[in-house]
Design a protein around this motif. Structure first.
Motif, PDB file in Angstrom:
ATOM      1  N   VAL A 222       0.852  -1.185   0.000  1.00 26.82           N
ATOM      2  CA  VAL A 222       0.000   0.000   0.000  1.00 26.82           C
ATOM      3  C   VAL A 222       0.890   1.237   0.000  1.00 26.82           C
ATOM      4  O   VAL A 222       1.716   1.413   0.899  1.00 26.82           O
ATOM      5  N   THR A 223       0.725   2.086  -1.016  1.00 27.18           N
ATOM      6  CA  THR A 223       1.516   3.310  -1.088  1.00 27.18           C
ATOM      7  C   THR A 223       0.851   4.408  -0.264  1.00 27.18           C
ATOM      8  O   THR A 223      -0.370   4.519  -0.224  1.00 27.18           O
ATOM      9  N   MET A 224       1.701   5.238   0.381  1.00 26.90           N
ATOM     10  CA  MET A 224       1.201   6.285   1.267  1.00 26.90           C
ATOM     11  C   MET A 224       1.852   7.637   0.989  1.00 26.90           C
ATOM     12  O   MET A 224       2.074   8.430   1.903  1.00 26.90           O
ATOM     13  N   GLY A 225       2.176   7.884  -0.261  1.00 26.06           N
ATOM     14  CA  GLY A 225       2.753   9.168  -0.635  1.00 26.06           C
ATOM     15  C   GLY A 225       4.048   9.451   0.101  1.00 26.06           C
ATOM     16  O   GLY A 225       4.986   8.643   0.102  1.00 26.06           O
ATOM     17  N   GLY A 226       4.098  10.600   0.774  1.00 27.67           N
ATOM     18  CA  GLY A 226       5.313  11.013   1.472  1.00 27.67           C
ATOM     19  C   GLY A 226       5.696  10.145   2.648  1.00 27.67           C
ATOM     20  O   GLY A 226       6.829  10.211   3.134  1.00 27.67           O
TER      21      GLY A 226
END
Length: 306
Positions: A222-226
């Motif tokens: 799961v990607t979470m940006g910064g």
């Protein structure tokens, strides 16, 4: 055959506000039109690290469609299994604020029947020598069904990415059959019917490990940006891989590039954490502003060889 990618081509029309965006006002800025689409982006990202993927898709039967194919050919994408047809490409209209984030968008999906026809006519030759398979899991169900049929016939691993999570949640049976599923924080919340928006990466890491066990998803990122990316698998491995600090001008395609790196890493023998490192590095080359800040990704850095 390399990594086989099955997905869409879009034409992206982007408007960039040069000052703080006013939702109901007039905004001065710039407008650009570029080749896009999740599948097309992933195929190009994989080709950019000199791994020569095969792309199964369709384009419009006009000069713009021909231009898409020519560009992919220059990147050394195998375009043998792309059809030129009416309504073969989608369109994405998006508005960005002055920080490079999407604030509004509308999309028109292409006709997927040509892709299904390609699989019917050439499925065995496409999949039998593939290193792995990438598919947009929310593409037409018959295409997904045929892809998994060939993947299981030839014992190939499938990596899934999503462009429309409201469609993808109807494909849970296929997500369980993937080697790894990658999505963003909001999409993960939709998948598991929970709200993850206020969670830290460390908190989501613990939750994700539990959720994929009950959902029987082999691996998930799961990607979470910064905040980076959270990962977990059925063997109990989980964690957070931090984001790189870069100057952001346009976040479009960063998620596709991250996914491409994860797919490359897992396809060619890396651990899930190592694959997230490759994805993070590849995504940074898409969103940053300068070659000096983000030099081109080279697979040798991570020991990637075919």
């Amino acid at each position: 055959m390399g990594i086989v990618v099955i997905g869409d081509v879009f034409i992206d029309i982007k408007g960039f506000s040069t000052s703080p965006y006013i939702p109901y006002g007039r905004n001065a800025g710039t407008i650009a039109q570029i080749h896009g689409g999740v599948g097309r982006n992933v195929a190009e990202d994989i080709a950019n690290v000199e791994l020569e993927p095969t792309f199964v898709s369709s384009v419009d039967d006009d000069a713009m469609g021909e231009d898409v194919i020519r560009k992919l050919d220059r990147h050394k994408v195998n375009t043998k299994y792309m059809k030129k047809v009416k309504n073969g490409m989608g369109t994405w209209l998006a508005v960005f604020d002055h920080e490079g984030d999407v604030v509004a968008s509308i999309s028109k999906r292409p006709d997927h029947k040509p892709i299904e026809q390609i699989l019917d006519e050439h499925g065995d030759e496409i999949f039998k020598d593939a290193d792995s398979i990438v598919i947009e899991i929310d593409i037409d169900r018959e295409i997904v069904k045929k892809t998994f049929h060939y993947a299981e016939k030839y014992k190939k691993k499938v990596y899934a990415i999503v462009s429309n999570m409201t469609i993808a949640i109807e494909r849970r049976d296929f997500i369980r059959r993937t080697e790894c599923f990658v999505c963003n924080q909001q999409e993960a919340g939709i998948l598991f019917s929970e709200d993850y928006e206020e969670m830290s990466a460390e908190e989501l890491s613990k939750v994700l490990s539990e959720r994929i066990q009950s959902a029987k998803i082999p691996k998930m990122v799961v990607t979470m940006g910064g905040e980076g990316a959270v990962y977990a698998d059925q063997n109990g491995e989980s964690g957070v891989y931090p984001a790189l600090k870069v100057d952001v001008v346009d976040t479009t395609g960063a998620g596709d590039a991250f996914f491409s790196g994860v797919c490359i890493g897992l396809t060619y023998g890396k651990t899930l954490r190592e694959a997230c490192a490759i994805g993070t590095r590849l995504a940074s080359t898409v969103i940053c502003t300068s070659e000096n800040i983000c030099p081109r990704f080279m697979p040798e850095e991570f020991g990637i060889t075919r």
